[in-house]
Design a protein around this motif. Structure first.
Motif, PDB file in Angstrom:
ATOM      1  N   GLY A 172      56.866  46.671 -40.718  1.00 17.31           N
ATOM      2  CA  GLY A 172      56.059  46.686 -39.488  1.00 17.31           C
ATOM      3  C   GLY A 172      56.580  45.674 -38.490  1.00 17.31           C
ATOM      4  O   GLY A 172      55.847  44.802 -38.032  1.00 17.31           O
TER       5      GLY A 172
ATOM      6  N   ARG B 297      55.430  54.851 -46.689  1.00 21.55           N
ATOM      7  CA  ARG B 297      54.436  55.686 -47.378  1.00 21.55           C
ATOM      8  C   ARG B 297      55.100  56.933 -47.936  1.00 21.55           C
ATOM      9  O   ARG B 297      54.620  57.539 -48.872  1.00 21.55           O
ATOM     10  CB  ARG B 297      53.327  56.126 -46.406  1.00 21.55           C
TER      11      ARG B 297
ATOM     12  N   GLN C 269      57.327  45.846 -35.453  1.00 19.16           N
ATOM     13  CA  GLN C 269      56.785  45.999 -34.096  1.00 19.16           C
ATOM     14  C   GLN C 269      57.870  45.738 -33.043  1.00 19.16           C
ATOM     15  O   GLN C 269      58.886  46.423 -33.035  1.00 19.16           O
ATOM     16  CB  GLN C 269      55.579  45.092 -33.916  1.00 19.16           C
TER      17      GLN C 269
ATOM     18  N   ARG D 172      59.745  40.559 -32.916  1.00 19.09           N
ATOM     19  CA  ARG D 172      59.520  39.120 -32.732  1.00 19.09           C
ATOM     20  C   ARG D 172      60.159  38.304 -33.858  1.00 19.09           C
ATOM     21  O   ARG D 172      60.963  37.394 -33.615  1.00 19.09           O
ATOM     22  CB  ARG D 172      58.004  38.858 -32.682  1.00 19.09           C
TER      23      ARG D 172
ATOM     24  N   ASP E 195      59.069  54.995 -42.680  1.00 20.77           N
ATOM     25  CA  ASP E 195      57.700  54.874 -43.175  1.00 20.77           C
ATOM     26  C   ASP E 195      57.712  54.827 -44.705  1.00 20.77           C
ATOM     27  O   ASP E 195      57.991  55.832 -45.361  1.00 20.77           O
ATOM     28  CB  ASP E 195      56.892  56.076 -42.678  1.00 20.77           C
TER      29      ASP E 195
ATOM     30  N   ASP F 132      59.640  50.165 -38.748  1.00 21.67           N
ATOM     31  CA  ASP F 132      58.377  50.446 -38.072  1.00 21.67           C
ATOM     32  C   ASP F 132      58.366  51.949 -37.788  1.00 21.67           C
ATOM     33  O   ASP F 132      59.385  52.623 -37.962  1.00 21.67           O
ATOM     34  CB  ASP F 132      58.272  49.654 -36.756  1.00 21.67           C
TER      35      ASP F 132
ATOM     36  N   PRO G 111      54.874  40.403 -41.513  1.00 24.12           N
ATOM     37  CA  PRO G 111      54.236  39.404 -40.652  1.00 24.12           C
ATOM     38  C   PRO G 111      53.099  39.962 -39.796  1.00 24.12           C
ATOM     39  O   PRO G 111      53.048  41.163 -39.515  1.00 24.12           O
ATOM     40  CB  PRO G 111      55.379  38.939 -39.740  1.00 24.12           C
ATOM     41  N   LEU G 112      52.264  39.058 -39.396  1.00 22.26           N
ATOM     42  CA  LEU G 112      51.186  39.314 -38.419  1.00 22.26           C
ATOM     43  C   LEU G 112      50.409  40.602 -38.706  1.00 22.26           C
ATOM     44  O   LEU G 112      50.310  41.481 -37.860  1.00 22.26           O
ATOM     45  CB  LEU G 112      51.769  39.316 -37.000  1.00 22.26           C
TER      46      LEU G 112
END
Ligand code: SAM
Length: 252
Positions: A44, A93, A46, A49, A91, A65, A107-108
């Motif tokens: 993830g 999953r 995103q 960062r 993914d 992601d 993270p986050l």
């Protein structure tokens, strides 16, 4: 269709700016990355960062992601270190990765994006298959606002920030739809633009539930820590109740 693409890009840019200065967590990921060989897998990622910070520090890193506009920003962010950092649309999953990793980080609150327990199980099973022993996973998990500042639950909070010369004004509201499911609305303006909304759902994963899921998926030595403070690392007690964001770490 075009409107949806534009809205996705707008939310991605908002997220990039909003999380731009958040770096309290970076030291812990740099520390883990330096303790194990091979590339770091970031779940993830995103807008990249943390991916960019790890690559900048000399680590090999792969960020995954499923959100295309976020990945476009992440890709541009790691570009200066493209010989060791990259991102991809993947993914967990659905399948395990072809490469094997020894350090995997989320993270986050990335893992809190998985709302359904069965998808969490699939995700962890595929993660375990994407790893090599000895390895370590670190999940940064969110703590519901109702635990910390119950009086602010369901209320609009206004956050104003100067980021990269832009003025960001965010109205932020969080509420628990069920004891575990949080809905967060962030209504944002960048440099006085029209207000746009981003709505996200996160599933609260108590430390004990995270530990059970990880053990069930083949991980061991599950411990947790408050915030990003490694000195608080300890086994997950039966009565553990976080009072803020926390991390769960497990070994393989
Ligand atoms: C809260 S953000 C993570 C923030 C980022 N890790 C950081 O530190 O700045 C959660 C991210 O997880 C991604 N995500 C949600 N479900 C996913 C899945 N099944 N596979 C990969 N990424 C997923 C979302 O697209 C989103 O970008």
């Amino acid at each position: 269709m075009r409107d949806r693409v534009l809205a996705g890009r707008r939310v991605a840019e908002f997220n990039r700016l909003y999380t731009r200065d958040f770096d309290r967590d970076v030291a812990i990921y740099l520390d883990l990355a330096s303790k194990y060989p091979g590339p770091v897998l970031e779940l993830g990622c995103q807008t990249g960062r943390v991916t960019a910070r790890l690559a900048q520090a000399g680590h090999e890193v792969v960020g995954i992601d499923t959100n295309r506009p976020m990945l476009e920003i992440a890709s541009a962010r790691v570009e200066p270190w493209s010989e060791r950092g990259r991102v991809m649309d993947f993914d967990l999953r659905h399948a395990a990765l072809a490469e094997r990793y020894q350090v995997c980080i989320a993270p986050l609150y990335a893992f809190n994006s998985l709302i359904d327990v069965e998808e969490q199980r699939l995700y962890l099973r595929h993660l375990q298959c994407s790893m090599r022993s000895p390895g370590i996973v670190a999940f940064d998990l969110f703590c519901p606002l109702s635990f910390v500042r119950p009086e602010e639950t369901g209320e609009w909070r206004v956050i104003e920030r100067e980021v990269e010369g832009s003025r960001l004004v965010v109205r932020d509201r969080r509420e628990m739809l069920t004891p575990l499911l949080e809905r967060r609305i962030q209504a944002f303006r960048i440099d006085g633009s029209t207000e746009h909304e981003s709505e996200t759902h996160r599933r609260y994963l108590p430390p004990q539930s995270a530990a059970s899921l990880l053990l069930e998926s083949g991980f061991e030595s599950v411990r947790w820590l408050d915030g990003y403070d490694l000195s608080t690392l300890r086994p997950v007690e039966d009565d553990a109740r976080p009072q803020g964001p926390f991390m769960v770490i497990a070994e393989l």
